[in-house]
Design a protein around this motif. Structure first.
Motif, PDB file in Angstrom:
ATOM      1  N   ILE A  49      52.747   0.878 -18.552  1.00 58.13           N
ATOM      2  CA  ILE A  49      53.008   1.182 -19.956  1.00 58.13           C
ATOM      3  C   ILE A  49      54.157   2.174 -19.990  1.00 58.13           C
ATOM      4  N   ALA A  50      55.233   1.808 -20.696  1.00 60.38           N
ATOM      5  CA  ALA A  50      56.426   2.654 -20.766  1.00 60.38           C
ATOM      6  C   ALA A  50      56.892   3.060 -19.363  1.00 60.38           C
ATOM      7  N   GLY A  51      56.797   2.108 -18.426  1.00 55.67           N
ATOM      8  CA  GLY A  51      57.240   2.366 -17.065  1.00 55.67           C
ATOM      9  C   GLY A  51      56.268   3.140 -16.208  1.00 55.67           C
ATOM     10  N   ARG A  52      55.099   3.428 -16.722  1.00 60.97           N
ATOM     11  CA  ARG A  52      54.104   4.210 -15.995  1.00 60.97           C
ATOM     12  C   ARG A  52      53.007   3.296 -15.464  1.00 60.97           C
ATOM     13  N   HIS A 215      36.942 -10.477 -30.904  1.00 65.64           N
ATOM     14  CA  HIS A 215      37.203 -10.553 -29.471  1.00 65.64           C
ATOM     15  C   HIS A 215      38.120 -11.718 -29.100  1.00 65.64           C
ATOM     16  N   ALA A 216      38.003 -12.825 -29.806  1.00 65.59           N
ATOM     17  CA  ALA A 216      38.752 -14.026 -29.437  1.00 65.59           C
ATOM     18  C   ALA A 216      40.082 -14.139 -30.176  1.00 65.59           C
ATOM     19  N   LEU A 217      40.177 -13.572 -31.370  1.00 63.59           N
ATOM     20  CA  LEU A 217      41.322 -13.871 -32.229  1.00 63.59           C
ATOM     21  C   LEU A 217      42.229 -12.685 -32.523  1.00 63.59           C
ATOM     22  N   TRP A 218      41.911 -11.494 -32.023  1.00 58.99           N
ATOM     23  CA  TRP A 218      42.710 -10.329 -32.397  1.00 58.99           C
ATOM     24  C   TRP A 218      44.142 -10.446 -31.873  1.00 58.99           C
ATOM     25  N   SER A 219      45.026  -9.738 -32.567  1.00 59.39           N
ATOM     26  CA  SER A 219      46.424  -9.634 -32.155  1.00 59.39           C
ATOM     27  C   SER A 219      46.851  -8.182 -32.309  1.00 59.39           C
ATOM     28  N   PRO A 220      47.995  -7.791 -31.738  1.00 62.75           N
ATOM     29  CA  PRO A 220      48.462  -6.417 -31.928  1.00 62.75           C
ATOM     30  C   PRO A 220      48.587  -6.015 -33.397  1.00 62.75           C
ATOM     31  N   ALA A 221      48.847  -6.989 -34.264  1.00 62.80           N
ATOM     32  CA  ALA A 221      48.958  -6.676 -35.689  1.00 62.80           C
ATOM     33  C   ALA A 221      47.642  -6.146 -36.249  1.00 62.80           C
ATOM     34  N   ASP A 222      46.516  -6.546 -35.678  1.00 60.05           N
ATOM     35  CA  ASP A 222      45.213  -6.046 -36.127  1.00 60.05           C
ATOM     36  C   ASP A 222      44.996  -4.602 -35.702  1.00 60.05           C
ATOM     37  N   ASN A 255      45.128  -5.349 -18.802  1.00 58.29           N
ATOM     38  CA  ASN A 255      46.555  -5.591 -18.931  1.00 58.29           C
ATOM     39  C   ASN A 255      46.961  -6.000 -20.344  1.00 58.29           C
ATOM     40  N   ARG A 256      46.129  -6.772 -21.004  1.00 55.85           N
ATOM     41  CA  ARG A 256      46.472  -7.153 -22.383  1.00 55.85           C
ATOM     42  C   ARG A 256      46.416  -5.932 -23.295  1.00 55.85           C
ATOM     43  N   TRP A 257      45.430  -5.067 -23.080  1.00 53.93           N
ATOM     44  CA  TRP A 257      45.365  -3.839 -23.868  1.00 53.93           C
ATOM     45  C   TRP A 257      46.563  -2.951 -23.559  1.00 53.93           C
ATOM     46  N   VAL A 261      49.324  -1.484 -26.228  1.00 59.19           N
ATOM     47  CA  VAL A 261      49.660  -0.070 -26.386  1.00 59.19           C
ATOM     48  C   VAL A 261      51.144   0.157 -26.167  1.00 59.19           C
ATOM     49  N   ASP A 262      51.709  -0.508 -25.183  1.00 55.62           N
ATOM     50  CA  ASP A 262      53.139  -0.389 -24.898  1.00 55.62           C
ATOM     51  C   ASP A 262      53.946  -0.721 -26.146  1.00 55.62           C
ATOM     52  N   GLY A 263      53.596  -1.804 -26.800  1.00 57.64           N
ATOM     53  CA  GLY A 263      54.311  -2.194 -28.002  1.00 57.64           C
ATOM     54  C   GLY A 263      54.100  -1.248 -29.164  1.00 57.64           C
ATOM     55  N   LEU A 264      52.879  -0.769 -29.310  1.00 58.08           N
ATOM     56  CA  LEU A 264      52.561   0.090 -30.445  1.00 58.08           C
ATOM     57  C   LEU A 264      53.164   1.485 -30.312  1.00 58.08           C
ATOM     58  N   LEU A 265      53.501   1.886 -29.094  1.00 56.40           N
ATOM     59  CA  LEU A 265      54.132   3.192 -28.884  1.00 56.40           C
ATOM     60  C   LEU A 265      55.651   3.103 -28.836  1.00 56.40           C
TER      61      LEU A 265
END
Length: 287
Positions: A49-52, A215-222, A255-257, A261-265
């Motif tokens: 995440i952010a290179g970390r 659990h099955a349908l969430w996206s970063p937009a949620d 990894n998906r989480w 987080v990478d995108g949201l930050l």
């Protein structure tokens, strides 16, 4: 550039051959009804995440069991990945101080940095205001420990009252107070969370959010509206990344989480992202 490291401020481990986890008997938990160790976590947590990349973790108990806490501390003493342990003791017991001293003197005792109680399962709407609980928390603070608040959104009022009564007690809200992401209405959660965030000794974990979504349908937009509220209410220097692994595997995995987080930050400065991804947790837990 060197990798400054990532701290996972909230994960679990369990060995079912050694200690049963009755909560895993629920049908929804069948996919994680097996033993998980640090090697499994290291194998699962491969995305930076952010290179970390993952370097240090905070291991959090699952059971209301001093025995489990003792086992987690011994594990921390042996495994360099674990930098701190959040354990459990009976805060209502008159002997809470003696128990904490015994844990601290035992194998890995120096890794005990915080306590947690499963308040989310308590029916008493004032559990955190019980005099014996407050006495236990004061004993913990005298020994340099912080407190993880595990509450659901309807239990925010007692968490707020606790923060008012114990301004000297460092606290961190687990899983952002479990916002009702799947339900879609965050109004009451946001109102109460902002009240809690007014207390400067309270931090917040950006963790456990995808299991509060579909659990099955969430996206970063949620997830984005929740993280935007957290950044606004607490600021990045009072937030800490956590995976809630292996529970998070029920809704996509580590990894998906991490990618989410990478995108949201992405709108944060490197210094702000660094606080969320390691600085706040290292300061709070001393890891």
């Amino acid at each position: 550039m060197s990798d400054p490291g990532l701290v996972d401020a909230h994960h679990h481990l369990w060995d079912l051959d050694r200690r049963p986890q009755p909560w895993l008997d629920e049908p929804a938990h069948q996919p994680i009804r097996r033993t998980f160790g640090t090697a499994d976590l290291a194998a699962a947590a491969t995305r930076p995440i952010a290179g970390r990349r993952l370097r240090t973790t905070v291991l959090v108990h699952c059971l209301a069991s001093v025995g489990e806490t003792r086992e987690l501390l011994a594990l921390a003493a042996e495994d360099p990945l674990v930098g701190a342990v959040v354990g459990w003791v009976d805060l209502t017991s008159p002997a809470v101080g003696d128990v904490l001293d015994e844990l601290s003197a035992g194998p890995g005792g120096a890794y005990l940095r915080g306590l947690r109680h499963l308040v989310q399962g308590e029916d008493d709407p004032g559990w955190l205001q019980r005099p014996d609980v407050e006495r236990g928390l004061r004993a913990a603070r005298q020994r340099g420990l912080g407190y993880d608040l595990l509450v659901r959104s309807h239990q925010f009022p007692q968490a707020i009252r606790l923060a008012e009564r114990l301004p000297e007690m460092p606290m961190v809200l687990d899983h952002a107070g479990k916002p009702p992401i799947a339900g879609g209405d965050l109004t009451d959660w946001e109102r109460q969370l902002r009240r809690l965030a007014e207390h400067e000794q309270v931090m917040c974990k950006v963790s456990g959010l995808i299991t509060e979504a579909d659990h099955a349908l969430w996206s970063p937009a949620d997830i984005r509206p929740v993280v935007e509220v957290l950044l606004s209410a607490f600021g990045p220097r009072r937030l800490m990344f956590g995976s809630d692994w292996p529970v998070c595997t029920l809704a996509g995995g580590w990894n998906r989480w991490a990618a989410t987080v990478d995108g949201l930050l992405s709108g944060c400065s490197p210094e702000e992202a660094g606080a969320v991804l390691s600085g706040t947790a290292r300061s709070f837990y001393g890891c």
